[in-house]
Design an enzyme around this catalytic site. Structure first.
Site, PDB file in Angstrom:
ATOM      1  N   TYR B  15      36.993  46.238  30.631  1.00 51.98           N
ATOM      2  CA  TYR B  15      36.584  44.824  30.632  1.00 51.98           C
ATOM      3  C   TYR B  15      35.094  44.778  30.336  1.00 51.98           C
ATOM      4  CZ  TYR B  15      35.948  40.067  32.512  1.00 51.98           C
ATOM      5  OH  TYR B  15      35.655  38.744  32.681  1.00 51.98           O
ATOM      6  N   TYR B 169      46.099  39.300  40.206  1.00 54.81           N
ATOM      7  CA  TYR B 169      44.850  40.024  40.455  1.00 54.81           C
ATOM      8  C   TYR B 169      43.910  39.234  41.363  1.00 54.81           C
ATOM      9  CZ  TYR B 169      40.390  42.270  39.849  1.00 54.81           C
ATOM     10  OH  TYR B 169      39.216  42.893  40.114  1.00 54.81           O
ATOM     11  N   HIS B 170      43.653  38.001  40.954  1.00 53.25           N
ATOM     12  CA  HIS B 170      42.618  37.211  41.636  1.00 53.25           C
ATOM     13  C   HIS B 170      43.099  36.708  42.989  1.00 53.25           C
ATOM     14  CE1 HIS B 170      42.226  37.164  37.317  1.00 53.25           C
ATOM     15  NE2 HIS B 170      40.941  37.245  37.528  1.00 53.25           N
ATOM     16  N   HIS B 539      33.442  32.181  41.626  1.00 52.72           N
ATOM     17  CA  HIS B 539      34.034  33.048  42.654  1.00 52.72           C
ATOM     18  C   HIS B 539      33.592  32.550  44.017  1.00 52.72           C
ATOM     19  CE1 HIS B 539      34.427  35.632  39.113  1.00 52.72           C
ATOM     20  NE2 HIS B 539      35.442  36.175  39.744  1.00 52.72           N
TER      21      HIS B 539
END
Lengths: 307, 658
Positions: B15, B169-170, B539
């Site tokens: 990434y 994932y998150h 986030h």
């Protein structure tokens, strides 16, 4: 605003002094000052987003807006999460909107000690002042004592007539808004239930029939009509003389409530009990806070404390 | 049982992306030369949220966590000399996925490549953006429409493309338990497939192919046995759901296909060299079981908790994959766990519990409804709170963080250059390029293309063809997103913090509450703290945990949520009469944003309100912030929230006494 919320003894006197000054200034004016509007409804009804849409509309109409949002405090820690500011974004970067969050602290209803004085101060500056609070039932009764107009926000599928009546929410509000009208039939049905319930019960104000509006904070429908309905209720209060009556009631409630909380029933007994307190607070027309200060000193003297 | 032929390995990715399209292109070509087999593009936050690099909210964020892409020439520069017809590209893009895919298609067309040849993935899972990652832009309804438009378009026009990557994932990063991670990922996938199935332009005959293009993006944590079981459970559940709910007869279309980024959340700032071991073990969790092996793998770098990794750090992670795939014998065997009663029992239990939670979400109207009523968010905040408490109390052991903390100086972090620094002129240069591009493009073409997009939206037509035309015409990212913003407005997702329950008090918490209560007596009211996230970083997990704990110690918390300008933060501090301000920034733009807040506070006469900052902040930056007036800087190694609040209480008390 910080001063109004300060419990330290010297600051409390100063806050009452500020309010007394404001009261004298207001009494000298001919108009009635800001419209004071309460917004209540169950959690999740979309009060904040509706308020956001309403504030946008009022700003577009050139009105300035002050908002007091009350959230409950944790019984366990005494702390509180005040999250509504994140949802009422219309005030960001706009000095025509003022937003103050407050925690209810030890009070169980939907209000904080500083709510009414904060509203009184904001009324001196802004055209419209909102008090937003969570709750169904108890808090409507409390909020309605403080404001000119009470707006109740319901969500579709909130219940049938009986449940609305059981919750005791039909008696106080002056305007009903069924939010999330974009969902369609369920919203229509809830609006119908509310209107049916209203036709059954008696209202506090016989000359005002509370409208039930379908609104959607999401797609903007009915927001203009809601702003109009709130203005219409205000016009009705002014024309009927009810506004002055409500303001007087609100001040009396605040003054006697504050003194009762501060000195307890023991202190209040020193000046002849609860009814006497209410009567004296009520009589101090146009000088309610000076009356409050005077009564306070009297109780302290009777309790043997230095005034 | 050994296989007749060694399996082909999964796709190796890293990434990455930063600074500019040109700099990222160089990085990609270097990584491919080292044996990476696919690309994974990280976009910067303005691009992810639909703002051009010169927008006010983009300040300080351009090129920070990814590459800025404002228009077709940026995209062409990003893939210069990389033949798209032979590349497998994953793009971590959600709110503006339809636009970035349009730019990708237009770039391919200009390279002379037929879009039918393109293979790769757009992440495009908006539901987890509301729940965790925060880079959403539009409300759920138009967002779901954009997603289903992309799926309906690509199923014929780009048959090798995965138009969506359902992200669990998150959810794990946001605190999800394994069961929640499985259940909510399945709920998200069902929300998407239901939306596509309802479209008149997707015939029932195409649904099976649509299901076959749905991919997933999973997390792999350090409990690698459970993670392996999770992957098997998800593969089985997906097979059952696609068969029973969508009637997919072809077993190949029901196959659970997923990519992985192993867990970044568990990587530690203290003793960071240990992270490389964690990354290896986490990679095992998603590769060991052949029947549930990932299709593509991205490994983070060992120093991610310190700042942006350098090229060498990324290379080290790529080598892990290559050693696992080429040196070991892993790919020579059939599934190692088939027939294991231990694994079977765990998988069965995970499936049962996940189905139960999935049914609960479906009963309340599905994933979109469970976002809007904050149910899923609340559950995640609760799980996260419980997890962090377990770390604080040592019930979860993290080596080097809350146990075995004694350490020699790390040989890997000696010297100031153990992380990458983004060129400080990157933002200025990008804005210059953007303005030059705007000046030379055909304005009439741009306006016509934007009108074409508006018409497509109004007529209910698929927005992809109009977006691809807009890409060719020279429309910018901000203009494309602007069309949707104007129509649908900005969206604020529920935070979930207001409803999460307070934990039982332990001894330290009880002491802290006493301190806070005394502080309230000193101040005349309970201490009031403003918690907010300036900039575009979404986030919000850290900020939410701080907000919840602040309430639990007895403070009154104004939680402002994400995406605030420094100006808004100053205004809130003044209107709300707060005693302290806590800012959370993970995107690396702390320099500019915090300085702007401090300057704003000075101008408003609020310089005495103490400011604390939390985030991924390198030591020398922390020193600069302290010099500028920030009272405390907290980084991931400060896991003891009670200690943090003890310090904050002292700061407030000192400021009040001064």
């Amino acid at each position: 605003m910080n001063l109004l919320d300060d419990r330290r003894p010297g600051r409390r006197e100063a806050a009452l002094g500020l309010l007394a000054t404001l009261e004298r200034a207001a009494a000298a004016q001919t108009n009635a000052g800001a419209a004071r509007i309460g917004i209540t409804g169950a959690p999740g009804a979309g009060k904040s987003t509706l308020l956001d849409a309403l504030v946008r509309r009022l700003r577009a109409r050139g009105q300035t807006v002050g908002i007091v949002a009350v959230d409950p405090s944790s019984r366990v820690s005494g702390g509180a999460l005040l999250g509504d500011r994140a949802r009422v974004r219309s005030g960001a970067r706009d000095r025509g909107v003022f937003f103050r969050s407050m925690a209810a602290r030890e009070r169980l209803g939907g209000l904080a000690d500083a709510t009414w004085p904060s509203m009184a101060v904001l009324s001196a500056v802004f055209d419209v002042v909102f008090v937003e609070t969570v709750g169904v039932g108890q808090s409507e009764a409390e909020v309605t004592e403080l404001v000119d107009t009470l707006l109740f926000v319901a969500q579709p599928g909130a219940g049938d007539v009986l449940q609305f009546m059981k919750a005791g929410i039909l008696e106080h509000p002056d305007v009903f808004a069924v939010n999330k009208a974009d969902v369609g039939a369920a919203a229509e049905r809830t609006a119908g239930e509310l209107a049916a319930g209203l036709s059954l019960g008696a209202q506090a104000d016989a000359d005002w029939r509370p409208p039930v509006l379908l609104v959607s904070a999401r797609d903007g429908r009915g927001i203009d009509e809601l702003a109009d309905a709130l203005a219409a209720h205000r016009a009705h209060l002014v024309a009927s003389g009810e506004l002055a009556e409500r303001r007087r009631r609100a001040r009396t409630a605040y003054v006697s409530d504050t003194l009762e909380r501060r000195y307890g029933s023991f202190g209040v007994e020193r000046i002849g009990g609860r009814e006497a307190l209410r009567a004296r607070a009520d009589a101090g027309h146009g000088a309610g806070f000076e009356t409050a200060l005077a009564i306070g000193r009297e109780i302290e003297a009777a309790l043997g404390k230095p005034a | 049982m050994t296989l007749p032929h060694r399996d082909a390995p999964w796709v190796f990715r890293t990434y990455s992306g930063h600074t500019s399209a040109r700099a990222s292109n160089e990085l990609y070509r270097a990584n491919l030369a080292k044996g990476q087999t696919g690309l994974s593009v990280a976009f910067d936050l303005p691009t992810q949220t639909g703002y051009d690099s010169d927008h006010a909210l983009a300040r300080g964020e351009v090129g920070k966590v990814g590459v800025p892409i404002c228009h077709i020439e940026d995209m062409q520069a990003l893939f210069e000399s990389i033949p798209l017809g032979r590349m497998n590209t994953s793009m971590t893009i959600n709110a503006t996925a339809a636009w970035l895919l349009s730019l990708y298609v237009a770039t391919a067309e200009r390279q002379g490549v037929d879009p039918r040849q393109l293979s790769g993935t757009t992440q495009n899972d908006i539901i987890k953006e509301y729940l965790s990652r925060g880079t959403y832009a539009f409300p759920p309804e138009p967002s779901m429409r954009l997603i289903s438009d992309m799926i309906a378009y690509s199923v014929d026009a780009m048959p090798k493309w995965n138009p969506i990557n359902i992200c669990s994932y998150h959810l794990q990063e946001a605190g999800a338990t394994t069961v929640q991670e499985i259940a909510y990922a399945m709920a998200n996938a069902i929300a998407v497939l239901d939306a596509v199935r309802a479209r008149p332009d997707v015939p029932a005959s195409a649904l099976s192919r649509v299901v076959g293009r749905i991919s997933f993006f999973l997390n792999a944590g350090i409990r690698f046995v459970e993670e392996m079981c999770k992957c098997r459970a998800m593969a089985e559940l997906w097979d059952e759901i696609t068969r029973d709910r969508y009637g997919v007869a072809d077993a190949r279309e029901r196959r659970f296909r997923y990519g992985v980024q192993v867990n970044s959340l568990g990587l530690t700032e203290s003793q960071p060299e240990n992270n490389i071991i964690r990354i290896v073990l986490e990679a095992l969790g998603v590769t060991l079981s052949r029947n549930a092996r990932c299709r593509a793998l991205q490994l983070p770098a060992w120093n991610e908790a310190l700042g942006l990794p350098r090229r060498w750090d990324q290379q080290w992670s790529l080598r892990i994959q290559q050693i696992l795939a080429y040196e070991t014998d892993l790919l020579e065997y059939a599934d190692l766990f088939d027939g294991s009663p231990v694994v079977a029992e765990r998988v069965t239990e995970l499936k049962r519990a996940a189905r139960e939670e999935l049914e609960r979400v479906l009963a309340m109207g599905g994933a979109v409804a469970a976002v809007e009523n904050a149910y899923m968010k609340r559950r995640l905040v609760e799980s996260q709170t419980a997890r962090l408490r377990a770390i604080e109390h040592g019930e979860i052991q993290v080596v080097g963080l809350n146990c075995f903390t004694e350490s020699e100086p790390s040989a890997l972090t000696e010297g100031a250059h153990s992380i990458l620094r983004v060129d400080e002129f990157a933002e200025r240069d990008q804005i210059e390029r953007l303005r030059a591009f705007r000046a030379k493009r055909g304005e009439a073409d741009v306006q016509a293309a934007l009108q074409g997009l508006r018409d497509a939206i109004a007529n209910g037509a698929n927005v992809m063809p109009a977006s691809i035309r807009a890409a060719h015409a020279g429309v910018t990212t901000g203009e494309w997103a602007g069309v949707f913003r104007t129509l649908y407005g900005e969206y604020r997702a529920p935070t979930g913090v207001a409803v999460s329950a307070a934990p039982a008090a332990d001894h330290t918490l009880a002491e802290l509450r006493k301190t806070v209560k005394q502080l309230g007596d000193q101040l005349g009211r309970p201490p009031k703290i403003l918690v907010g996230k300036p900039g575009l970083d979404g986030h919000s997990n850290g900020a939410e945990q701080i907000a919840v704990r602040a309430r639990d110690v007895g403070m009154e918390v104004v939680y402002e949520g994400i995406r605030l300008t420094p100006e808004e933060i100053v205004q809130s501090a003044r209107d709300e009469g707060v005693h302290v301000i806590g800012l959370s920034i993970l995107s690396g733009s702390h320099g500019v944003l915090v300085m702007d807040v401090l300057e704003g506070l000075r101008r408003a006469g609020l310089e005495r309100v103490p400011v604390v900052v939390g985030g991924i902040i390198p030591d020398d930056d922390a020193a600069k912030l302290a010099e500028a007036g920030v009272k405390r800087v907290y980084t991931p190694k400060d896991f003891d929230l009670n200690r943090i609040f003890g310090e904050i209480a002292s700061l407030v008390s000192e400021a009040a006494a001064a």
